[in-house]
Scaffold this motif. Structure first.
Motif, PDB file in Angstrom:
ATOM      1  N   LEU A  86       0.834  -1.209   0.000  1.00 52.27           N
ATOM      2  CA  LEU A  86       0.000   0.000   0.000  1.00 52.27           C
ATOM      3  C   LEU A  86       0.867   1.257   0.000  1.00 52.27           C
ATOM      4  O   LEU A  86       0.560   2.232  -0.692  1.00 52.27           O
ATOM      5  CB  LEU A  86      -0.930  -0.008   1.215  1.00 52.27           C
ATOM      6  CG  LEU A  86      -2.106  -0.983   1.168  1.00 52.27           C
ATOM      7  CD1 LEU A  86      -2.793  -1.056   2.526  1.00 52.27           C
ATOM      8  CD2 LEU A  86      -3.122  -0.564   0.097  1.00 52.27           C
ATOM      9  N   LEU A  87       1.943   1.249   0.773  1.00 52.41           N
ATOM     10  CA  LEU A  87       2.852   2.396   0.793  1.00 52.41           C
ATOM     11  C   LEU A  87       3.510   2.595  -0.570  1.00 52.41           C
ATOM     12  O   LEU A  87       3.719   3.726  -1.024  1.00 52.41           O
ATOM     13  CB  LEU A  87       3.918   2.209   1.877  1.00 52.41           C
ATOM     14  CG  LEU A  87       3.450   2.438   3.315  1.00 52.41           C
ATOM     15  CD1 LEU A  87       4.505   1.952   4.306  1.00 52.41           C
ATOM     16  CD2 LEU A  87       3.156   3.922   3.555  1.00 52.41           C
ATOM     17  N   PHE A  88       3.844   1.484  -1.230  1.00 52.70           N
ATOM     18  CA  PHE A  88       4.448   1.571  -2.564  1.00 52.70           C
ATOM     19  C   PHE A  88       3.456   2.191  -3.559  1.00 52.70           C
ATOM     20  O   PHE A  88       3.814   3.048  -4.368  1.00 52.70           O
ATOM     21  CB  PHE A  88       4.874   0.188  -3.032  1.00 52.70           C
ATOM     22  CG  PHE A  88       5.470   0.178  -4.409  1.00 52.70           C
ATOM     23  CD1 PHE A  88       6.789   0.546  -4.619  1.00 52.70           C
ATOM     24  CD2 PHE A  88       4.714  -0.184  -5.515  1.00 52.70           C
ATOM     25  CE1 PHE A  88       7.338   0.561  -5.898  1.00 52.70           C
ATOM     26  CE2 PHE A  88       5.246  -0.184  -6.789  1.00 52.70           C
ATOM     27  CZ  PHE A  88       6.573   0.188  -6.978  1.00 52.70           C
ATOM     28  N   ILE A  89       2.196   1.758  -3.486  1.00 56.40           N
ATOM     29  CA  ILE A  89       1.174   2.310  -4.381  1.00 56.40           C
ATOM     30  C   ILE A  89       0.988   3.803  -4.117  1.00 56.40           C
ATOM     31  O   ILE A  89       0.888   4.617  -5.053  1.00 56.40           O
ATOM     32  CB  ILE A  89      -0.160   1.554  -4.204  1.00 56.40           C
ATOM     33  CG1 ILE A  89       0.000   0.090  -4.607  1.00 56.40           C
ATOM     34  CG2 ILE A  89      -1.268   2.226  -5.016  1.00 56.40           C
ATOM     35  CD1 ILE A  89      -1.219  -0.764  -4.312  1.00 56.40           C
ATOM     36  N   ARG A 127       7.000   2.587   8.260  1.00 58.24           N
ATOM     37  CA  ARG A 127       6.915   4.045   8.410  1.00 58.24           C
ATOM     38  C   ARG A 127       6.030   4.652   7.329  1.00 58.24           C
ATOM     39  O   ARG A 127       6.206   4.388   6.138  1.00 58.24           O
ATOM     40  CB  ARG A 127       8.299   4.698   8.339  1.00 58.24           C
ATOM     41  CG  ARG A 127       9.122   4.493   9.595  1.00 58.24           C
ATOM     42  CD  ARG A 127      10.273   5.477   9.650  1.00 58.24           C
ATOM     43  NE  ARG A 127      11.120   5.238  10.801  1.00 58.24           N
ATOM     44  CZ  ARG A 127      12.176   5.967  11.122  1.00 58.24           C
ATOM     45  NH1 ARG A 127      12.518   6.991  10.347  1.00 58.24           N
ATOM     46  NH2 ARG A 127      12.896   5.682  12.184  1.00 58.24           N
ATOM     47  N   LEU A 128       5.109   5.523   7.765  1.00 58.82           N
ATOM     48  CA  LEU A 128       4.230   6.221   6.829  1.00 58.82           C
ATOM     49  C   LEU A 128       5.032   7.081   5.857  1.00 58.82           C
ATOM     50  O   LEU A 128       4.675   7.214   4.683  1.00 58.82           O
ATOM     51  CB  LEU A 128       3.243   7.092   7.611  1.00 58.82           C
ATOM     52  CG  LEU A 128       2.336   8.021   6.810  1.00 58.82           C
ATOM     53  CD1 LEU A 128       1.467   7.241   5.830  1.00 58.82           C
ATOM     54  CD2 LEU A 128       1.460   8.850   7.754  1.00 58.82           C
ATOM     55  N   GLY A 129       6.136   7.660   6.333  1.00 56.76           N
ATOM     56  CA  GLY A 129       6.935   8.552   5.502  1.00 56.76           C
ATOM     57  C   GLY A 129       7.467   7.907   4.238  1.00 56.76           C
ATOM     58  O   GLY A 129       7.738   8.610   3.247  1.00 56.76           O
ATOM     59  N   TYR A 130       7.604   6.572   4.224  1.00 54.57           N
ATOM     60  CA  TYR A 130       8.121   5.895   3.029  1.00 54.57           C
ATOM     61  C   TYR A 130       7.161   6.040   1.845  1.00 54.57           C
ATOM     62  O   TYR A 130       7.577   5.948   0.695  1.00 54.57           O
ATOM     63  CB  TYR A 130       8.339   4.408   3.312  1.00 54.57           C
ATOM     64  CG  TYR A 130       9.401   4.126   4.348  1.00 54.57           C
ATOM     65  CD1 TYR A 130      10.367   5.066   4.682  1.00 54.57           C
ATOM     66  CD2 TYR A 130       9.440   2.899   5.008  1.00 54.57           C
ATOM     67  CE1 TYR A 130      11.338   4.793   5.640  1.00 54.57           C
ATOM     68  CE2 TYR A 130      10.409   2.617   5.964  1.00 54.57           C
ATOM     69  CZ  TYR A 130      11.349   3.564   6.282  1.00 54.57           C
ATOM     70  OH  TYR A 130      12.314   3.291   7.215  1.00 54.57           O
ATOM     71  N   GLY A 131       5.897   6.245   2.130  1.00 50.33           N
ATOM     72  CA  GLY A 131       4.910   6.393   1.053  1.00 50.33           C
ATOM     73  C   GLY A 131       4.785   7.811   0.533  1.00 50.33           C
ATOM     74  O   GLY A 131       3.984   8.061  -0.371  1.00 50.33           O
ATOM     75  N   LEU A 132       5.561   8.742   1.091  1.00 49.55           N
ATOM     76  CA  LEU A 132       5.483  10.144   0.705  1.00 49.55           C
ATOM     77  C   LEU A 132       6.737  10.527  -0.069  1.00 49.55           C
ATOM     78  O   LEU A 132       7.806  10.672   0.525  1.00 49.55           O
ATOM     79  CB  LEU A 132       5.344  11.033   1.956  1.00 49.55           C
ATOM     80  CG  LEU A 132       4.192  10.681   2.907  1.00 49.55           C
ATOM     81  CD1 LEU A 132       4.236  11.579   4.141  1.00 49.55           C
ATOM     82  CD2 LEU A 132       2.845  10.807   2.196  1.00 49.55           C
ATOM     83  N   PRO A 133       6.648  10.691  -1.390  1.00 48.93           N
ATOM     84  CA  PRO A 133       7.833  11.012  -2.199  1.00 48.93           C
ATOM     85  C   PRO A 133       8.506  12.309  -1.748  1.00 48.93           C
ATOM     86  O   PRO A 133       7.854  13.254  -1.323  1.00 48.93           O
ATOM     87  CB  PRO A 133       7.267  11.161  -3.618  1.00 48.93           C
ATOM     88  CG  PRO A 133       5.986  10.406  -3.602  1.00 48.93           C
ATOM     89  CD  PRO A 133       5.446  10.560  -2.215  1.00 48.93           C
TER      90      PRO A 133
END
Length: 405
Positions: free
Chosen positions: A256-259, A301-307
């Motif tokens: 999901l984070l990757f998407i 970490r949520l931050g990994y999903g934020l470019p």
């Protein structure tokens, strides 16, 4: 373009949506919501909508028609492509289309103020209240609000905007304060500012709230970006990462984070995470500026999903200063000022007048003069807290024989 031509274009869009009502394509639910309002648009036009509004509506419907055509095109491409993690992305709503659709909705909102509401993540509907107690009556917040309902010093919003647009890879700002102190109000003022709209083509509002699970938060965000939940679930469940993992729940979070990262990667964004409670899972929210690792899973970490790297930004509102500093790392942390007497009394009086109007109770003779004379005592008694002032105003208005001595 005449009003008749605008009606014809609205009819055309409605006809296509009716024809494709059983089809699957990106953001179909949002198109269906807009379609229910097309009849109201027609009635507005037939009632002699002003020319400037007609022109705005014409442009919005042209954009809507083009977005719909692109979405249907993506759906047709998908029919001939084998479902896999990468190929299935092609049927999801790309960020640039989601952004265009949001602009169309904003235009329609201007023309139909009681119609299409701005899309909200995790929110049953707009609320004019600041925040509410935690529990069954928790009040979900959203970015949409009548601008006349906003309050406070304009300089406060300017300080936050300045921090958001710094020439950095990623900017994070925290707004911290106790319940009712004006955190959400301040975040809304920043969110709707014209400079912010120009700087960030994509703006998302995420009401987090208490007990929010990781997957719930990510699905809310992806839904607001135009991805259908059932399609995302199919992508996640069929991904190799999940199938090969012994810890499928953790692997699903990573996918999901990757998407999410993929969906946000081609646009400059501002995301507001409102009312974050992270005491039970501080590592998930730690340093939202973290870049995704190359040597391990992305699931913690949520931050990994934020470019990062495009001047992107986030705002976090939180009741715990230690938590918000953990989230923004070296970013600005701001505490809303308590309201001054005149501004605080204006908020109190507005709540009083609205509640009195709805209560059908008579106004005691001379009461308003007494309140005006006591405005400093009223604001001081409420400590300048917006929520306390509004609650006091509503409470006084519903008393049969209010005592203000």
């Amino acid at each position: 373009m005449s009003q008749e031509d605008v009606v014809s274009l609205a009819d055309k869009i409605s006809g296509v949506l009716e024809k494709e009502k059983n089809a699957k394509f990106p953001c179909k639910e949002k198109f269906d919501e807009i379609n229910t309002k097309l009849s109201e648009i027609r009635s507005k036009i037939s009632a002699s909508l002003p020319q400037d509004q007609t022109d705005k509506l014409r442009d919005a419907l042209h954009d809507l028609n083009n977005i719909l055509a692109e979405c249907l095109g993506l759906s047709n491409q998908q029919q001939n492509v084998k479902k896999s993690l990468v190929s299935a992305f092609s049927c999801c709503m790309p960020a640039h289309l989601s952004n265009k659709l949001s602009k169309v909705e904003t235009t329609l909102q201007d023309i139909l103020p009681a119609g299409i509401e701005q899309q909200v993540i995790g929110s049953p509907g707009p609320s004019s209240q600041e925040e509410d107690d935690v529990g069954d009556d928790y009040e979900w917040t959203c970015s949409y609000v009548d601008e006349s309902m906003l309050y406070g010093d304009k300089d406060e919003a300017e300080k936050i905007i300045k921090a958001l647009v710094k020439d950095e890879d990623f900017n994070a700002v925290g707004i911290v304060g106790s319940y009712g102190s004006g955190k959400t109000n301040l975040a809304r003022k920043v969110f709707i500012d014209e400079k912010v709209k120009d700087e960030f083509p994509l703006r998302l509002w995420v009401c987090v709230g208490p007990d929010c699970k990781k997957h719930e938060l990510l699905y809310r965000m992806l839904d607001n970006l135009g991805l259908e939940t059932d399609e995302v679930e199919e992508i996640v469940n069929n991904s190799k990462a999940v199938k090969d993992s012994s810890n499928k729940d953790s692997a699903k979070i990573g996918v999901l984070l990757f998407i999410l990262h993929w969906q946000l990667s081609d646009v400059k964004y501002l995301i507001v995470f409102d009312d974050v409670w992270c005491s039970t899972d501080i590592e998930w929210y730690r340093n939202l500026g973290s870049k995704p690792p190359t040597d391990k899973a992305w699931d913690d970490r949520l931050g990994y999903g934020l470019p990062k790297g495009n001047g992107n930004a986030v705002i976090i509102t939180c009741r715990n200063e230690k938590d918000v500093r953990t989230m923004v790392d070296t970013g600005l942390v701001y505490t809303p000022k308590r309201l001054e007497v005149d501004e605080g009394f204006r908020l109190f009086k507005r709540a009083f007048d609205e509640a009195k109007k709805n209560s059908n109770l008579p106004v005691e003779e001379g009461l308003e003069k007494k309140l005006e004379e006591m405005k400093k005592q009223i604001v001081d008694k409420c400590l300048g807290f917006p929520a306390a002032l509004m609650a006091a105003g509503r409470g006084l208005a519903t008393q049969q024989n209010p005592c203000v001595d």
